[in-house]
Design a protein around this motif. Structure first.
Motif: not given
Length: 125
Positions: A32-33, A50, A52-54, A57, A75, A111
């Motif tokens: 999850c983000g 925020r 994200t998974l990749d 920011t 993580k 989400t």
């Protein structure tokens, strides 16, 4: 998805620094983000930053250049480094796991957010 546990809040003078931590179980930040939100007294909860998974920011304008969001190498832990704190940063800070749930049709994707308990940050002048 899992439990989120925050730490690192406290009281600091304006110009000081704090680092918030949020530990997630069940490898939640691997699937999850992650994000930090805050809610000041009498205000609505707002997104602060925020990741994200990749690894992308984002930050709200008022904290750009002062706050840094990051994850540890595995993580397992989400961080928010807060520098040059201002009195207007005073709030309860919440970490969140933002988990995408995919439906059979994209328009029904959603989400889901899972929240930590919150940690108080107080900045005095």
């Amino acid at each position: 998805q899992g439990q989120l546990t925050e730490s690192g809040g406290g009281s600091v003078q304006a110009g000081g620094s704090l680092k918030l931590s949020c530990t997630g179980d069940r490898n939640v930040f691997n699937i999850c983000g992650a994000a930090w939100y805050r809610q000041g007294s009498g205000k609505e909860r707002e997104l602060v930053s925020r990741i994200t998974l990749d690894g992308t920011t984002t930050y709200i304008d008022s904290v750009k250049g002062r706050f840094t969001i990051s994850l540890d190498d595995f993580k397992n832990t989400l961080y928010l480094q807060m520098n040059s704190l201002k009195t207007e940063d005073t709030a309860v800070y919440y970490c969140a796991a933002e988990c995408k749930e995919y439906a059979s049709k994209p328009q029904y994707d959603r989400t889901l957010k899972y929240w930590g308990q919150g940690t108080q940050v107080t900045v005095s002048s």
